[in-house]
Design a protein around this motif. Structure first.
Motif, mmCIF file in Angstrom:
data_model
loop_
_atom_site.group_PDB
_atom_site.id
_atom_site.type_symbol
_atom_site.label_atom_id
_atom_site.label_comp_id
_atom_site.label_asym_id
_atom_site.label_seq_id
_atom_site.Cartn_x
_atom_site.Cartn_y
_atom_site.Cartn_z
ATOM 1 N N GLY A 19 0.656 -1.560 0.056
ATOM 2 C CA GLY A 19 -0.017 -0.027 -0.317
ATOM 3 C C GLY A 19 0.463 1.750 -0.243
ATOM 4 N N ARG A 20 0.181 2.320 0.268
ATOM 5 C CA ARG A 20 1.092 3.538 0.728
ATOM 6 C C ARG A 20 2.124 3.786 1.117
ATOM 7 N N ASN A 67 -4.495 1.385 -5.162
ATOM 8 C CA ASN A 67 -4.297 1.179 -3.963
ATOM 9 C C ASN A 67 -5.173 -0.401 -4.878
ATOM 10 N N ARG A 104 3.603 -1.125 -5.404
ATOM 11 C CA ARG A 104 1.890 -0.891 -5.363
ATOM 12 C C ARG A 104 1.443 -0.248 -6.496
#
Length: 259
Positions: A118-119, A169, A165
């Motif tokens: 994810g981020r 998302n 990533r």
């Protein structure tokens, strides 16, 4: 002049003929123009067609085969990480900040296979470091496991199906999963865990060829040649806290499996 007619006389005769209405010059003898050979109009020469250039066929690259060869050439985890970093056939790599390879003990009995960074993971370069990762740590701690543990029996090793990533998302596409599968398979072989935890739908799709984590969770299967336990992703548990009861049941099943 040889004809005996001087210029002034010839000019006077011509002017007289013009005055009488003559419009064209005539010869001493009549000419039947219907008997003249017809002259075909010249056809503009056609330029020779350019020589055909050889058609250049761009060889299609089998991204999965390239990944398989790169993965099999890696004889340890450092070489596998380098092979993944050098792999240029996955477009996700171009939009990611970091390659998220792994975390935890490389000889742990338990290997957790998540979905994709994810981020927070993309920023730090480690898997499961955001809110979902913090919940995962608490879940593991509840059965005596810790990603920072040095002792093999209490340690875990964590990685993802995809090391980059996806934008916004989003779920990884089937082609992206397929090209990374050889790396995942080799990753499992090098770590050689006793059990693999398939954390979430994407992990189940990659390891079992099936989705539907709510039906798959808690049921032991086989993936990558190892016993595998599908579990709901911690991110799902953050959205659906009532599902933590089933997750706790799965953790107890894992603990019992480890003895």
């Amino acid at each position: 002049m040889e004809s005996g007619i001087d210029w002034h006389y010839a000019k006077a005769v011509l002017e007289w003929q013009v005055e009488l209405g003559a419009t064209e010059a005539i010869l001493d003898a009549p000419v039947n123009r219907f008997d003249l050979p017809r002259v075909q109009p010249k056809t503009p020469a056609r330029a020779a067609p350019p020589a055909e250039e050889p058609v250049r066929v761009r060889a299609e690259v089998d991204a999965v085969e390239v990944a398989r060869a790169a993965a099999q050439g890696a004889h340890d985890l450092a070489a596998l990480a380098a092979a993944m970093a050098a792999y240029d056939h996955c477009e996700l790599k171009r939009g990611a900040r970091n390659l998220v390879f792994s975390d935890g003990h490389p000889a742990a009995r338990v290997m957790i296979l998540g979905e994709a960074p994810g981020r927070d993971e993309d920023r730090v370069g480690r898997p499961f470091v955001g809110r979902a990762g913090q919940l995962l740590d608490r879940m593991l701690g509840a059965i005596g496991l810790d990603r920072g543990e040095k002792e093999r029996d209490r340690a875990v090793y964590i990685t993802n199906v995809l090391p980059w990533r996806p934008p916004q998302n989003r779920d990884p596409e089937a082609g992206e999963i397929a090209m990374m599968l050889p790396f995942v398979q080799r990753h499992v072989e090098l770590v050689d865990p006793e059990v693999v935890i398939l954390m979430g739908n994407i992990s189940c799709q990659a390891g079992l060829g099936r989705r539907g984590i709510l039906k798959l969770r808690g049921k032991w299967a086989e993936a990558y040649g190892r016993p595998a336990l599908p579990m709901t992703h911690p991110a799902y548990l953050l959205r659906q806290p009532q599902a933590k009861r089933e997750a706790w049941s799965d953790l107890l099943s894992l603990k019992a499996r480890l003895g």
